[in-house]
Each structure stands twice: as structure tokens, then as C-alpha cells.
Design a protein around this motif. Sequence first.
Motif, PDB file in Angstrom:
ATOM      1  N   ARG A  77       0.779  -1.229   0.188  1.00 11.15           N
ATOM      2  CA  ARG A  77      -0.311   0.056   0.109  1.00 11.15           C
ATOM      3  C   ARG A  77       0.899   1.255  -0.073  1.00 11.15           C
ATOM      4  N   THR A  78       0.418   2.175  -0.702  1.00  2.53           N
ATOM      5  CA  THR A  78       1.539   3.481  -0.725  1.00  2.53           C
ATOM      6  C   THR A  78       0.740   4.680  -0.596  1.00  2.53           C
ATOM      7  N   ARG A  79       1.465   5.578  -0.042  1.00  2.08           N
ATOM      8  CA  ARG A  79       1.004   7.044   0.009  1.00  2.08           C
ATOM      9  C   ARG A  79       2.038   7.851  -0.848  1.00  2.08           C
ATOM     10  N   THR A  80       1.634   8.640  -1.528  1.00  2.00           N
ATOM     11  CA  THR A  80       2.542   9.251  -2.599  1.00  2.00           C
ATOM     12  C   THR A  80       2.327  10.841  -2.514  1.00  2.00           C
ATOM     13  N   LEU A  81       3.343  11.309  -2.261  1.00  3.14           N
ATOM     14  CA  LEU A  81       3.614  12.753  -1.996  1.00  3.14           C
ATOM     15  C   LEU A  81       4.330  13.505  -3.238  1.00  3.14           C
ATOM     16  N   LYS A  82       3.624  14.682  -3.707  1.00  2.00           N
ATOM     17  CA  LYS A  82       4.175  15.176  -4.784  1.00  2.00           C
ATOM     18  C   LYS A  82       5.343  16.427  -4.228  1.00  2.00           C
ATOM     19  N   ALA A  83       6.436  16.018  -4.705  1.00  2.00           N
ATOM     20  CA  ALA A  83       7.764  16.966  -4.100  1.00  2.00           C
ATOM     21  C   ALA A  83       7.999  18.127  -4.883  1.00  2.00           C
ATOM     22  N   PHE A  84       8.273  19.345  -4.210  1.00  2.00           N
ATOM     23  CA  PHE A  84       8.471  20.428  -5.005  1.00  2.00           C
ATOM     24  C   PHE A  84      10.095  20.794  -4.763  1.00  2.00           C
ATOM     25  N   PRO A  85      10.934  20.830  -5.525  1.00  2.00           N
ATOM     26  CA  PRO A  85      12.375  21.328  -5.341  1.00  2.00           C
ATOM     27  C   PRO A  85      12.663  22.603  -4.774  1.00  2.00           C
ATOM     28  N   GLU A  86      13.721  22.823  -3.950  1.00  2.00           N
ATOM     29  CA  GLU A  86      14.050  24.012  -3.468  1.00  2.00           C
ATOM     30  C   GLU A  86      13.638  25.328  -4.334  1.00  2.00           C
ATOM     31  N   ALA A  87      14.042  25.172  -5.686  1.00  2.00           N
ATOM     32  CA  ALA A  87      13.801  26.321  -6.395  1.00  2.00           C
ATOM     33  C   ALA A  87      12.397  26.822  -6.647  1.00  2.00           C
ATOM     34  N   ALA A  88      11.406  25.623  -6.517  1.00  2.00           N
ATOM     35  CA  ALA A  88      10.162  25.795  -6.949  1.00  2.00           C
ATOM     36  C   ALA A  88       9.460  26.233  -5.314  1.00  2.00           C
ATOM     37  N   TYR A  89      10.012  25.698  -4.185  1.00  2.00           N
ATOM     38  CA  TYR A  89       9.528  26.255  -3.190  1.00  2.00           C
ATOM     39  C   TYR A  89       9.796  27.716  -3.027  1.00  2.00           C
ATOM     40  N   ARG A  90      11.074  28.085  -3.315  1.00  2.00           N
ATOM     41  CA  ARG A  90      11.250  29.561  -3.075  1.00  2.00           C
ATOM     42  C   ARG A  90      10.349  30.411  -4.033  1.00  2.00           C
ATOM     43  N   GLU A  91      10.072  29.868  -5.188  1.00  2.00           N
ATOM     44  CA  GLU A  91       9.065  30.557  -6.060  1.00  2.00           C
ATOM     45  C   GLU A  91       7.740  30.725  -5.550  1.00  2.00           C
ATOM     46  N   ILE A  92       7.388  29.495  -4.951  1.00  2.00           N
ATOM     47  CA  ILE A  92       6.030  29.339  -4.375  1.00  2.00           C
ATOM     48  C   ILE A  92       5.902  30.647  -3.159  1.00  2.00           C
ATOM     49  N   ILE A  93       6.832  30.336  -2.291  1.00  2.00           N
ATOM     50  CA  ILE A  93       6.787  31.244  -1.045  1.00  2.00           C
ATOM     51  C   ILE A  93       7.069  32.695  -1.307  1.00  2.00           C
ATOM     52  N   GLY A  94       7.892  32.814  -2.487  1.00  2.00           N
ATOM     53  CA  GLY A  94       8.102  34.396  -2.804  1.00  2.00           C
ATOM     54  C   GLY A  94       6.513  35.015  -3.608  1.00  2.00           C
ATOM     55  N   SER A  95       5.868  34.271  -3.781  1.00  2.00           N
ATOM     56  CA  SER A  95       4.689  34.669  -4.259  1.00  2.00           C
ATOM     57  C   SER A  95       3.545  35.075  -3.337  1.00  2.00           C
ATOM     58  N   LEU A  96       3.632  34.780  -2.211  1.00  2.00           N
ATOM     59  CA  LEU A  96       2.692  34.973  -0.984  1.00  2.00           C
ATOM     60  C   LEU A  96       2.822  36.292  -0.871  1.00  2.00           C
ATOM     61  N   SER A  97       1.740  36.828  -0.532  1.00  2.00           N
ATOM     62  CA  SER A  97       1.462  38.222  -0.223  1.00  2.00           C
ATOM     63  C   SER A  97       1.429  38.641   1.265  1.00  2.00           C
TER      64      SER A  97
END
Length: 97
Positions: A77-97
Motif C-alpha cells: 500500500r502506498t502514500r504518494t507525495l508530490k515533492a517540489f524542489p527548492e527552487a520551486a519552493y522559493r518561487e511559491i513562497i516568494g509569491s505569497l503576499s
Amino acid sequence: MTTYVMLINWTDQGIRTARDSAKRLDAAKKALGDMGGSFKNFFLTMGDYDMVAVCEAPDDAVMARFTLQLATGGNVRTRTLKAFPEAAYREIIGSLS
């Protein structure tokens, strides 16, 4: 390629046939490879999960197809997590207002 972290537990069937699990891992690696993905890392673990795999796949649909194929074998049985690399993390966090 998208990265996924798979948290894996053996089912009752899977643990009864644990001696065959290395062959099943080889088959899983081939199956994902045939779909255009790959295993980047694989670990036998202690704790809440029996194994952890870090995989790459072209998209979510390929990974969904792969995990469904694994499930139909009845061994894990599996649980699968989509992982965002650091660059994507920084882009996502940087877009927060």
C-alpha cells in the motif's frame, strides 16, 4: 520531470512473501521506467513505513497509473507525495503576499 516521495507498507500478502520483494522492486523499477519515469532512491525503513522511494515521473497521471499498478499486485500500500524542489519552493513562497 516531477519528483514524488512514496511511503510504502507491505500488506499481509506482501510480508508473507518478503523474500520475493527484491524481485518485485526490480519489476516496479522496470514498470516505471517503461512509463518514462525512474526510481532515484529506495530505502528499507523502520518506523511507520516499511519502505520509502523517491521517484520521478513525467506527470501526475503517469505516477497515478504506476501506483495503481503497484496496488493491483496486492503486496504493498502506498502514500504518494508530490515533492517540489527548492527552487520551486522559493518561487511559491516568494509569491505569497
